[in-house]
Write a protein that holds these residues in place. Structure first.
Motif, PDB file in Angstrom:
ATOM      1  N   VAL A   1      63.705  87.715 -27.521  1.00 55.90           N
ATOM      2  CA  VAL A   1      64.739  88.300 -26.673  1.00 55.90           C
ATOM      3  C   VAL A   1      64.214  88.314 -25.241  1.00 55.90           C
ATOM      4  O   VAL A   1      63.147  88.873 -24.972  1.00 55.90           O
ATOM      5  CB  VAL A   1      65.115  89.717 -27.125  1.00 55.90           C
ATOM      6  CG1 VAL A   1      66.138  90.323 -26.163  1.00 55.90           C
ATOM      7  CG2 VAL A   1      65.645  89.694 -28.549  1.00 55.90           C
ATOM      8  N   LEU A   2      64.940  87.692 -24.352  1.00 58.69           N
ATOM      9  CA  LEU A   2      64.510  87.594 -22.967  1.00 58.69           C
ATOM     10  C   LEU A   2      65.305  88.554 -22.089  1.00 58.69           C
ATOM     11  O   LEU A   2      66.538  88.536 -22.109  1.00 58.69           O
ATOM     12  CB  LEU A   2      64.674  86.163 -22.451  1.00 58.69           C
ATOM     13  CG  LEU A   2      63.889  85.086 -23.199  1.00 58.69           C
ATOM     14  CD1 LEU A   2      64.195  83.710 -22.619  1.00 58.69           C
ATOM     15  CD2 LEU A   2      62.400  85.374 -23.149  1.00 58.69           C
ATOM     16  N   ILE A   3      64.605  89.396 -21.344  1.00 56.96           N
ATOM     17  CA  ILE A   3      65.236  90.310 -20.392  1.00 56.96           C
ATOM     18  C   ILE A   3      64.577  90.083 -19.045  1.00 56.96           C
ATOM     19  O   ILE A   3      63.348  90.133 -18.922  1.00 56.96           O
ATOM     20  CB  ILE A   3      65.087  91.782 -20.817  1.00 56.96           C
ATOM     21  CG1 ILE A   3      65.790  92.015 -22.162  1.00 56.96           C
ATOM     22  CG2 ILE A   3      65.665  92.712 -19.748  1.00 56.96           C
ATOM     23  CD1 ILE A   3      65.667  93.440 -22.670  1.00 56.96           C
ATOM     24  N   ASP A   4      65.400  89.803 -18.048  1.00 54.68           N
ATOM     25  CA  ASP A   4      64.874  89.555 -16.707  1.00 54.68           C
ATOM     26  C   ASP A   4      64.157  90.801 -16.190  1.00 54.68           C
ATOM     27  O   ASP A   4      64.582  91.935 -16.441  1.00 54.68           O
ATOM     28  CB  ASP A   4      66.014  89.181 -15.759  1.00 54.68           C
ATOM     29  CG  ASP A   4      65.484  88.667 -14.430  1.00 54.68           C
ATOM     30  OD1 ASP A   4      65.183  89.525 -13.560  1.00 54.68           O
ATOM     31  OD2 ASP A   4      65.375  87.450 -14.261  1.00 54.68           O
ATOM     32  N   SER A   5      63.058  90.584 -15.458  1.00 52.50           N
ATOM     33  CA  SER A   5      62.263  91.718 -14.946  1.00 52.50           C
ATOM     34  C   SER A   5      63.041  92.595 -13.986  1.00 52.50           C
ATOM     35  O   SER A   5      62.689  93.756 -13.765  1.00 52.50           O
ATOM     36  CB  SER A   5      61.003  91.193 -14.252  1.00 52.50           C
ATOM     37  OG  SER A   5      61.356  90.347 -13.166  1.00 52.50           O
ATOM     38  N   LYS A   6      64.128  92.036 -13.411  1.00 53.72           N
ATOM     39  CA  LYS A   6      64.935  92.818 -12.478  1.00 53.72           C
ATOM     40  C   LYS A   6      65.961  93.690 -13.192  1.00 53.72           C
ATOM     41  O   LYS A   6      66.713  94.418 -12.535  1.00 53.72           O
ATOM     42  CB  LYS A   6      65.654  91.881 -11.509  1.00 53.72           C
ATOM     43  CG  LYS A   6      64.711  91.063 -10.629  1.00 53.72           C
ATOM     44  CD  LYS A   6      65.480  90.133  -9.719  1.00 53.72           C
ATOM     45  CE  LYS A   6      64.532  89.297  -8.859  1.00 53.72           C
ATOM     46  NZ  LYS A   6      65.277  88.356  -7.987  1.00 53.72           N
ATOM     47  N   ALA A   7      65.993  93.615 -14.528  1.00 57.46           N
ATOM     48  CA  ALA A   7      67.020  94.330 -15.290  1.00 57.46           C
ATOM     49  C   ALA A   7      66.549  95.700 -15.760  1.00 57.46           C
ATOM     50  O   ALA A   7      67.153  96.278 -16.656  1.00 57.46           O
ATOM     51  CB  ALA A   7      67.447  93.490 -16.488  1.00 57.46           C
ATOM     52  N   TYR A   8      65.479  96.231 -15.150  1.00 61.94           N
ATOM     53  CA  TYR A   8      64.943  97.513 -15.587  1.00 61.94           C
ATOM     54  C   TYR A   8      65.157  98.583 -14.521  1.00 61.94           C
ATOM     55  O   TYR A   8      65.175  98.319 -13.319  1.00 61.94           O
ATOM     56  CB  TYR A   8      63.448  97.410 -15.890  1.00 61.94           C
ATOM     57  CG  TYR A   8      63.126  96.476 -17.032  1.00 61.94           C
ATOM     58  CD1 TYR A   8      63.550  96.755 -18.320  1.00 61.94           C
ATOM     59  CD2 TYR A   8      62.405  95.307 -16.811  1.00 61.94           C
ATOM     60  CE1 TYR A   8      63.256  95.893 -19.376  1.00 61.94           C
ATOM     61  CE2 TYR A   8      62.108  94.443 -17.848  1.00 61.94           C
ATOM     62  CZ  TYR A   8      62.542  94.741 -19.126  1.00 61.94           C
ATOM     63  OH  TYR A   8      62.259  93.889 -20.153  1.00 61.94           O
ATOM     64  N   ILE A   9      65.266  99.804 -14.986  1.00 57.59           N
ATOM     65  CA  ILE A   9      65.277 100.986 -14.119  1.00 57.59           C
ATOM     66  C   ILE A   9      63.971 101.728 -14.384  1.00 57.59           C
ATOM     67  O   ILE A   9      63.643 102.025 -15.537  1.00 57.59           O
ATOM     68  CB  ILE A   9      66.481 101.896 -14.427  1.00 57.59           C
ATOM     69  CG1 ILE A   9      67.792 101.150 -14.177  1.00 57.59           C
ATOM     70  CG2 ILE A   9      66.421 103.162 -13.571  1.00 57.59           C
ATOM     71  CD1 ILE A   9      69.016 101.928 -14.626  1.00 57.59           C
ATOM     72  N   TYR A  10      63.223 102.026 -13.320  1.00 60.42           N
ATOM     73  CA  TYR A  10      61.926 102.696 -13.451  1.00 60.42           C
ATOM     74  C   TYR A  10      62.034 104.123 -12.909  1.00 60.42           C
ATOM     75  O   TYR A  10      62.601 104.338 -11.845  1.00 60.42           O
ATOM     76  CB  TYR A  10      60.843 101.947 -12.672  1.00 60.42           C
ATOM     77  CG  TYR A  10      60.700 100.490 -13.067  1.00 60.42           C
ATOM     78  CD1 TYR A  10      59.898 100.124 -14.130  1.00 60.42           C
ATOM     79  CD2 TYR A  10      61.367  99.495 -12.361  1.00 60.42           C
ATOM     80  CE1 TYR A  10      59.762  98.783 -14.491  1.00 60.42           C
ATOM     81  CE2 TYR A  10      61.240  98.158 -12.713  1.00 60.42           C
ATOM     82  CZ  TYR A  10      60.438  97.811 -13.772  1.00 60.42           C
ATOM     83  OH  TYR A  10      60.305  96.493 -14.126  1.00 60.42           O
ATOM     84  N   GLU A  11      61.453 105.063 -13.640  1.00 55.23           N
ATOM     85  CA  GLU A  11      61.477 106.459 -13.213  1.00 55.23           C
ATOM     86  C   GLU A  11      60.106 107.083 -13.430  1.00 55.23           C
ATOM     87  O   GLU A  11      59.463 106.842 -14.453  1.00 55.23           O
ATOM     88  CB  GLU A  11      62.530 107.251 -14.001  1.00 55.23           C
ATOM     89  CG  GLU A  11      63.957 106.756 -13.801  1.00 55.23           C
ATOM     90  CD  GLU A  11      64.944 107.463 -14.711  1.00 55.23           C
ATOM     91  OE1 GLU A  11      64.481 108.191 -15.620  1.00 55.23           O
ATOM     92  OE2 GLU A  11      66.163 107.276 -14.536  1.00 55.23           O
ATOM     93  N   ILE A  12      59.649 107.880 -12.456  1.00 52.29           N
ATOM     94  CA  ILE A  12      58.383 108.615 -12.557  1.00 52.29           C
ATOM     95  C   ILE A  12      58.680 110.101 -12.445  1.00 52.29           C
ATOM     96  O   ILE A  12      59.404 110.531 -11.540  1.00 52.29           O
ATOM     97  CB  ILE A  12      57.386 108.160 -11.476  1.00 52.29           C
ATOM     98  CG1 ILE A  12      56.854 106.765 -11.815  1.00 52.29           C
ATOM     99  CG2 ILE A  12      56.219 109.132 -11.349  1.00 52.29           C
ATOM    100  CD1 ILE A  12      55.848 106.221 -10.839  1.00 52.29           C
TER     101      ILE A  12
END
Length: 335
Positions: free
Chosen positions: A73-84
């Motif tokens: 399964v391929l997911i583009d690296s720009k398709a993520y939401i990052y939270e700290i």
């Protein structure tokens, strides 16, 4: 022909009315099939077995990469939401670049934009860079009885990027008669002639310590005289009316010699130059000049240094051998 036209027109209106009715119905819902992602899981790369991502504060930044399970399964690296969780410890950009701000732990969460139920979390641990070694430089470290010496100049912290470079200096047990530390600092004071050992240790949790052999002596002699830029005057011909400040450029070693005073003796060139006790030379007339430079401590360890040059009254261009410019800038070499 006219009846067919009326039939087609009526049919079109009926279909249009039907579609309009569907479009206005509250019962109609648009749905997307996410079943393709039902078994997809995410994982932050480089986490350990406890799901902790550890990074060094000294690195400054860290670029996140995400593993997708299953791998096909391929997911583009720009398709993520990052939270700290705690942005005082670190912050994260939209491209997954983490900026490290201070030591501590917080929560890092990554979500897939297409379906936020597909997410993963881990502990982000920002660690200090600990000292890995202490290098002791310099051989035959000595301090004169009754005098003080800063030992920090002989200790190099490895790596230089260590976050806490504070060190503790202590006189090793059994050597307290010969030396003592001044105000719990890196400065040691010699008490009586003999050999002592100073233990230098880290306080950042790395538990590294090294021993510094120290000799407490009587008078520490000058061992070497370096002419430095004054050597540029050797063999040169200079005009009348020049001044050379030898005392400002000549260096004696070691730096903690008991008496670093130097004697400047005019061996040849009486009337050709004048020289004072601090090594300031003025050229007066034509002739040959020889100047001897010797330690004033009288201990006879360091040999003398000699400078020979000529003075020519007909020479008009100024010899730049010892010209200097004072600036407000401190250079990388400390000068």
């Amino acid at each position: 022909m006219k009846s067919i036209y009326k039939y087609l027109t009526g049919s079109f209106c009926l279909v249009a009315a039907f579609l309009l009715a569907i479009g206005c119905s509250e019962e109609y819902e648009y749905s997307t099939d996410y079943s393709f992602y039902d078994n997809v899981k995410l994982k932050v790369n480089l986490v350990d077995e406890n799901n902790v991502l550890s990074v060094k504060l000294a690195n400054g930044k860290h670029s996140l990469t995400i593993a997708v399970i299953p791998e096909d399964v391929l997911i583009d690296s720009k398709a993520y939401i990052y939270e700290i969780g705690d942005t005082s410890i670190a912050t994260v950009e939209q491209d997954g670049t983490i900026t490290l701000l201070k030591v501590g732990e917080t929560t890092l969460t990554v979500k897939f934009r297409g379906n936020k139920e597909i997410s993963t979390s881990c502990t982000l641990r920002v660690e200090p860079t600990l000292i890995s070694d202490l290098n002791i430089t310099g051989d035959n470290i000595r301090v004169e009885e009754g005098k003080e010496l800063d030992l920090s100049q002989y200790v190099v912290v490895v790596p230089s990027a260590a976050d806490n470079k504070t060190l503790r200096y202590e006189v090793k047990e059994g050597f307290a008669d010969y030396a003592e530390m001044v105000d719990e600092s890196s400065v040691v004071k010699g008490l009586k002639e003999g050999d002592a050992i100073i233990v230098v240790s880290t306080v950042d949790g790395s538990e590294i310590s090294k021993e510094i052999p120290l000799k407490v002596t009587g008078k520490i002699p000058v061992e070497r005289i370096d002419l430095n830029n004054a050597a540029n005057l050797e063999g040169k011909t200079v005009p009348v009316g020049q001044f050379f400040d030898l005392g400002s450029v000549v260096t004696v070693y070691p730096s903690n010699a008991s008496d670093k005073t130097l004697n400047y003796k005019l061996v040849a060139g009486e009337g050709v130059v004048s020289i004072d006790e601090n090594g300031m030379v003025e050229t007066l007339a034509s002739g040959d000049v020889t100047i001897d430079i010797t330690p004033a401590d009288g201990l006879g360890v360091a040999g003398s240094q000699t400078i020979r040059f000529k003075v020519d009254a007909s020479k008009t261009l100024f010899e730049r051998a010892l010209w200097f410019v004072d600036t407000s800038i401190v250079y990388a070499n400390g000068k």
